[in-house]
Design an enzyme around this catalytic site. Structure first.
Site, PDB file in Angstrom:
ATOM      1  N   GLU A  96     -41.362   0.744  39.323  1.00 22.67           N
ATOM      2  CA  GLU A  96     -39.905   0.649  39.379  1.00 22.67           C
ATOM      3  C   GLU A  96     -39.571  -0.441  40.386  1.00 22.67           C
ATOM      4  OE1 GLU A  96     -36.270   3.081  41.470  1.00 22.67           O
ATOM      5  OE2 GLU A  96     -37.860   4.269  40.556  1.00 22.67           O
TER       6      GLU A  96
ATOM      7  N   GLU B 264     -54.279  -5.457  44.188  1.00 21.02           N
ATOM      8  CA  GLU B 264     -55.732  -5.557  44.158  1.00 21.02           C
ATOM      9  C   GLU B 264     -56.185  -5.559  42.708  1.00 21.02           C
ATOM     10  OE1 GLU B 264     -59.642  -3.317  46.012  1.00 21.02           O
ATOM     11  OE2 GLU B 264     -57.864  -2.115  45.586  1.00 21.02           O
TER      12      GLU B 264
END
Length: 143
Positions: free
Chosen positions: A56, A122
């Protein structure tokens, strides 16, 4: 229970949507403005919210920058070919801040990219992170 979404506050919604959709390949799932509260929510992800965890992106009107603090770590994405993924991210204007390679003190192959707001993502080479029962915490060792 299951995880539904993670919320990130962004300073420029269009720039963030371009990064998450064009650079990382997510889809804009839904977006809504809330004039009474002066904010816009945009949900992005790799699949429908009914069976995927999504992001979001919250844009508070008039706020163009946030102090990220030192408690937030990163979002992790599994990829099939980390070297090709990083090359594609660079070609699309993305910023690779840690080149692909094994994590310190382990064998998981990781890289880090940064979104326009400074949030770290990552990338983890699938198949290198160990079994589900003894998965290495790649990000904690290199954050």
């Amino acid at each position: 229970m299951r995880m539904l979404h993670t919320m990130l506050r962004v300073g420029n919604l269009e720039e963030s949507l371009k990064f998450y959709c064009d650079v990382l390949g997510m889809k804009l799932l839904r977006q809504k403005e809330y004039p009474g509260g002066e904010f816009t929510l945009a949900f992005v992800g790799y699949g429908d919210e009914s069976d995927h965890t999504v992001l979001e992106l919250t844009y508070n009107w008039g706020t163009d920058k946030y102090d990220l603090g030192n408690a937030y770590g990163h979002i992790a994405l599994g990829v099939d070919n980390i070297y090709e993924t990083c090359a594609q991210i660079r070609l699309k204007g993305g910023k690779v801040v840690r080149e692909p390679g094994p994590m310190k003190h382990g064998s998981t192959v990781i890289a880090f990219v940064e979104d326009p707001n400074g949030y770290k993502i990552e990338l983890i080479q699938l198949g290198t992170q160990g079994s589900a029962n003894k998965q290495e915490t790649a990000g904690a060792a290199n954050s």
